[in-house]
Design an enzyme around this catalytic site. Structure first.
Site, mmCIF file in Angstrom:
data_model
loop_
_atom_site.group_PDB
_atom_site.id
_atom_site.type_symbol
_atom_site.label_atom_id
_atom_site.label_comp_id
_atom_site.label_asym_id
_atom_site.label_seq_id
_atom_site.Cartn_x
_atom_site.Cartn_y
_atom_site.Cartn_z
ATOM 1 N N LYS A 112 -1.199 -10.181 3.660
ATOM 2 C CA LYS A 112 -2.371 -9.170 4.255
ATOM 3 C C LYS A 112 -3.728 -10.456 3.648
ATOM 4 O O LYS A 112 -4.735 -10.082 4.317
ATOM 5 C CB LYS A 112 -2.404 -8.304 3.748
ATOM 6 C CG LYS A 112 -3.782 -7.055 3.276
ATOM 7 C CD LYS A 112 -3.779 -6.139 2.820
ATOM 8 C CE LYS A 112 -4.447 -6.433 1.172
ATOM 9 N NZ LYS A 112 -4.352 -4.925 0.220
ATOM 10 N N ASP A 130 -3.839 -2.813 5.264
ATOM 11 C CA ASP A 130 -4.135 -2.222 4.112
ATOM 12 C C ASP A 130 -4.362 -0.965 4.211
ATOM 13 O O ASP A 130 -3.520 -0.741 5.737
ATOM 14 C CB ASP A 130 -5.927 -2.221 3.519
ATOM 15 C CG ASP A 130 -6.759 -1.939 4.372
ATOM 16 O OD1 ASP A 130 -6.457 -1.591 5.864
ATOM 17 O OD2 ASP A 130 -7.870 -1.725 3.489
#
Length: 258
Positions: A112, A130
């Site tokens: 991420k 997320d």
């Protein structure tokens, strides 16, 4: 849906403030378990003090902790930044690498974080999965996957790579402003017609409009009002099951009474 979101959020971008790859990498690491707003309030003084990876690697721990104290978990975050700076100095000559394979070798950097840095500092397409992104794509039934990496690959297969970075921004913006976790503003959502989860939140426009957040709220509500109206939402399975159980009990009661 992505085209609609691009009209809703033409200025979508990473909401962390930065001027170079190192600042972005540091900001993303600091954003864990706090808000982007709080990070942006903290980083100006931090970035003025620590300008290079070597600065982070050689920082005075107690001094850095004071800079990071407003973020919470400041001791752990100090350790992360000092370790990150040291790794950059030792393995990459103090520069932030520009590939996924290299970025994920850095302490505290997963896919991420790497995708945020690649997409926004190096213009390398990436999907930022997320909590907002994962929640919305599951609500939209783009995927049923829960694992962020599996979500990334599943959604990546649906969109052309050139759209990945901006799609991430659009989806995250929408998750923060309209499609909230507990009470999404379904009745004020421009995606209502195409959303299989329409009705999860209030569908009355006046009620839903009060849930829309951000400076774009008026714009978003106007787009929703102009969008094609969805059919009434279907009853949730749990509601149907409860109603069926009530009917069964009532039937059983009548039979016993008869």
């Amino acid at each position: 849906m992505i085209r609609a979101l691009s009209e809703a959020y033409p200025d979508a971008k990473a909401e962390l403030d930065f001027t170079d790859p190192l600042e972005l990498l540091v900001a993303v690491v600091l954003s864990a378990q706090t808000t982007d707003v709080r990070v942006n309030q903290t980083t100006p003084a931090l970035f003025a003090k620590y300008k290079t990876a070597a600065d982070y690697a050689g920082a005075d721990r107690l001094e850095m902790e004071e800079y990071l104290r407003p973020l919470g978990f400041y001791r752990a975050k100090t350790t992360s930044l000092m370790g990150l700076g040291a790794a950059l100095v030792e393995r990459f000559n103090g520069e932030v690498p520009g590939t996924m394979a290299e970025l994920v070798t850095l302490p505290g950097v997963g896919r991420k974080t790497a995708n945020v840095v690649l997409g926004n500092a190096f213009d390398v397409p990436g999907l930022t999965v997320d909590t907002h992104f994962g929640r919305l794509v599951r609500r939209w039934e783009w995927t049923a996957e829960e694992d962020p990496v599996k979500v990334e690959y599943a959604v990546g297969a649906l969109l052309p790579p050139k759209d990945w970075t901006m799609a991430s921004h659009y989806i995250i913006f929408h998750g923060r402003r309209v499609c909230h976790a507990r009470k999404p503003a379904c009745g004020a959502c421009l995606l209502a017609k195409d959303c299989p989860s329409y009705g999860t939140g209030p569908i009355e426009p006046e009620v839903a409009a009060k849930l829309v957040k951000g400076v774009e709220a008026e714009h978003l509500i106007a787009l929703a009002e102009a969008a094609p109206k969805p059919p009434p939402p279907k009853k949730a399975p749990a509601v149907k099951q409860k109603a069926a159980a009530v009917r069964q009990r009532a039937a059983a009661g009548k039979k016993a009474a008869g």
